[in-house]
Design a protein around this motif. Structure first.
Motif, PDB file in Angstrom:
ATOM      1  N   ILE A   1       0.856  -1.187   0.000  1.00  0.00           N
ATOM      2  CA  ILE A   1       0.000   0.000   0.000  1.00  0.00           C
ATOM      3  C   ILE A   1       0.888   1.232   0.000  1.00  0.00           C
ATOM      4  O   ILE A   1       1.889   1.293   0.701  1.00  0.00           O
ATOM      5  CB  ILE A   1      -0.948  -0.008   1.219  1.00  0.00           C
ATOM      6  N   GLU A   2       0.519   2.200  -0.830  1.00  0.00           N
ATOM      7  CA  GLU A   2       1.264   3.454  -0.961  1.00  0.00           C
ATOM      8  C   GLU A   2       0.292   4.611  -0.807  1.00  0.00           C
ATOM      9  O   GLU A   2      -0.925   4.413  -0.811  1.00  0.00           O
ATOM     10  CB  GLU A   2       1.917   3.522  -2.347  1.00  0.00           C
ATOM     11  N   SER A   3       0.818   5.813  -0.714  1.00  0.00           N
ATOM     12  CA  SER A   3      -0.063   6.983  -0.698  1.00  0.00           C
ATOM     13  C   SER A   3      -0.667   7.166  -2.086  1.00  0.00           C
ATOM     14  O   SER A   3      -0.155   6.647  -3.079  1.00  0.00           O
ATOM     15  CB  SER A   3       0.697   8.238  -0.263  1.00  0.00           C
ATOM     16  N   ASP A   4      -1.784   7.880  -2.148  1.00  0.00           N
ATOM     17  CA  ASP A   4      -2.499   8.169  -3.392  1.00  0.00           C
ATOM     18  C   ASP A   4      -3.152   6.945  -4.027  1.00  0.00           C
ATOM     19  O   ASP A   4      -3.236   6.826  -5.246  1.00  0.00           O
ATOM     20  CB  ASP A   4      -1.597   8.857  -4.421  1.00  0.00           C
ATOM     21  N   MET A   5      -3.657   6.047  -3.199  1.00  0.00           N
ATOM     22  CA  MET A   5      -4.397   4.893  -3.697  1.00  0.00           C
ATOM     23  C   MET A   5      -5.865   5.052  -3.308  1.00  0.00           C
ATOM     24  O   MET A   5      -6.188   5.490  -2.206  1.00  0.00           O
ATOM     25  CB  MET A   5      -3.832   3.591  -3.127  1.00  0.00           C
ATOM     26  N   GLY A   6      -6.767   4.718  -4.209  1.00  0.00           N
ATOM     27  CA  GLY A   6      -8.197   4.828  -3.948  1.00  0.00           C
ATOM     28  C   GLY A   6      -8.678   3.731  -3.007  1.00  0.00           C
ATOM     29  O   GLY A   6      -8.238   2.588  -3.093  1.00  0.00           O
ATOM     30  N   VAL A   7      -9.586   4.102  -2.102  1.00  0.00           N
ATOM     31  CA  VAL A   7     -10.138   3.155  -1.124  1.00  0.00           C
ATOM     32  C   VAL A   7     -11.653   3.112  -1.315  1.00  0.00           C
ATOM     33  O   VAL A   7     -12.311   4.152  -1.331  1.00  0.00           O
ATOM     34  CB  VAL A   7      -9.788   3.586   0.319  1.00  0.00           C
ATOM     35  N   PHE A   8     -12.196   1.906  -1.469  1.00  0.00           N
ATOM     36  CA  PHE A   8     -13.638   1.748  -1.641  1.00  0.00           C
ATOM     37  C   PHE A   8     -14.053   0.389  -1.121  1.00  0.00           C
ATOM     38  O   PHE A   8     -13.219  -0.460  -0.796  1.00  0.00           O
ATOM     39  CB  PHE A   8     -14.034   1.929  -3.116  1.00  0.00           C
ATOM     40  N   ASN A   9     -15.348   0.176  -1.028  1.00  0.00           N
ATOM     41  CA  ASN A   9     -15.874  -1.150  -0.715  1.00  0.00           C
ATOM     42  C   ASN A   9     -17.067  -1.417  -1.628  1.00  0.00           C
ATOM     43  O   ASN A   9     -17.314  -0.642  -2.557  1.00  0.00           O
ATOM     44  CB  ASN A   9     -16.198  -1.314   0.773  1.00  0.00           C
ATOM     45  N   SER A  10     -17.796  -2.467  -1.359  1.00  0.00           N
ATOM     46  CA  SER A  10     -18.904  -2.822  -2.240  1.00  0.00           C
ATOM     47  C   SER A  10     -20.022  -1.789  -2.213  1.00  0.00           C
ATOM     48  O   SER A  10     -20.882  -1.778  -3.090  1.00  0.00           O
ATOM     49  CB  SER A  10     -19.456  -4.198  -1.869  1.00  0.00           C
ATOM     50  N   ASP A  11     -20.010  -0.880  -1.225  1.00  0.00           N
ATOM     51  CA  ASP A  11     -21.031   0.163  -1.118  1.00  0.00           C
ATOM     52  C   ASP A  11     -20.607   1.494  -1.732  1.00  0.00           C
ATOM     53  O   ASP A  11     -21.392   2.426  -1.760  1.00  0.00           O
ATOM     54  CB  ASP A  11     -21.409   0.382   0.349  1.00  0.00           C
ATOM     55  N   GLY A  12     -19.346   1.627  -2.176  1.00  0.00           N
ATOM     56  CA  GLY A  12     -18.912   2.857  -2.825  1.00  0.00           C
ATOM     57  C   GLY A  12     -17.550   3.336  -2.370  1.00  0.00           C
ATOM     58  O   GLY A  12     -16.848   2.669  -1.601  1.00  0.00           O
ATOM     59  N   ILE A  13     -17.185   4.534  -2.857  1.00  0.00           N
ATOM     60  CA  ILE A  13     -15.867   5.088  -2.538  1.00  0.00           C
ATOM     61  C   ILE A  13     -15.827   5.547  -1.081  1.00  0.00           C
ATOM     62  O   ILE A  13     -16.813   5.991  -0.523  1.00  0.00           O
ATOM     63  CB  ILE A  13     -15.469   6.245  -3.474  1.00  0.00           C
ATOM     64  N   ILE A  14     -14.637   5.441  -0.485  1.00  0.00           N
ATOM     65  CA  ILE A  14     -14.440   5.804   0.913  1.00  0.00           C
ATOM     66  C   ILE A  14     -13.420   6.919   1.048  1.00  0.00           C
ATOM     67  O   ILE A  14     -13.593   7.826   1.844  1.00  0.00           O
ATOM     68  CB  ILE A  14     -14.018   4.566   1.727  1.00  0.00           C
ATOM     69  N   GLY A  15     -12.353   6.876   0.269  1.00  0.00           N
ATOM     70  CA  GLY A  15     -11.337   7.909   0.373  1.00  0.00           C
ATOM     71  C   GLY A  15     -10.075   7.550  -0.384  1.00  0.00           C
ATOM     72  O   GLY A  15     -10.085   6.697  -1.276  1.00  0.00           O
ATOM     73  N   VAL A  16      -8.961   8.181   0.040  1.00  0.00           N
ATOM     74  CA  VAL A  16      -7.673   8.015  -0.625  1.00  0.00           C
ATOM     75  C   VAL A  16      -6.598   7.853   0.445  1.00  0.00           C
ATOM     76  O   VAL A  16      -6.597   8.587   1.441  1.00  0.00           O
ATOM     77  CB  VAL A  16      -7.359   9.244  -1.509  1.00  0.00           C
TER      78      VAL A  16
END
Length: 145
Positions: free
Chosen positions: A4-19
């Protein structure tokens, strides 16, 4: 340790969460979509009408979307998804569903309020996506500054 590095997208099955922002060997910090510094490139699902989703600092259940032209037909419940042109997320990940909207009298765009697909206090697992072209993109962006 998990690449894992900085500037990676974070989401789950319900949608985007952050970066992802700060990363160490065993932990990382995620800048939530519920941060006034987070802006997400998005679009009306199944169209090419793009906008920008951001948090207005009020409720942790809603985001605002701007820049969707007000001549496009909308309805409550329509999905807004990632556009695929951001450096963090691929196309078509749920950002939220339209809760309310109105035509802004000061311009030719809608003012849209989205209900996000996830609840902050119910997140159990996430996906983290790496843009394999991010280094190249950052170099190009630095060249135009």
């Amino acid at each position: 340790n998990d690449s894992i590095e900085s500037d990676m997208g974070v989401f789950n099955s319900d949608g985007i969460i952050g970066v992802t922002t700060n990363v160490s060997a065993n932990n990382c910090v995620v800048l939530s979509v519920f941060n006034t510094k987070t802006y997400i490139s998005c679009k009306l699902h199944n169209t090419n009408f793009y906008g920008i989703a951001h948090w207005n600092g009020k409720s942790i259940y809603y985001l605002e979307v701007e820049q969707i032209p007000n001549h496009i037909p909308l309805k409550i419940g329509d999905s807004i998804v990632t556009s695929g042109i951001s450096k963090y997320f691929p196309e078509d990940i749920l950002v939220g569903t339209i809760d309310t909207f109105y035509k802004n009298p000061n311009n030719n765009f809608y003012q849209i309020r989205l209900k996000t697909g996830f609840k902050v206090n119910e997140i159990k697992s996430v996906y983290i996506v790496k843009n394999i072209n991010l280094s190249e993109r950052k170099i190009l962006e630095q060249q135009i500054k």
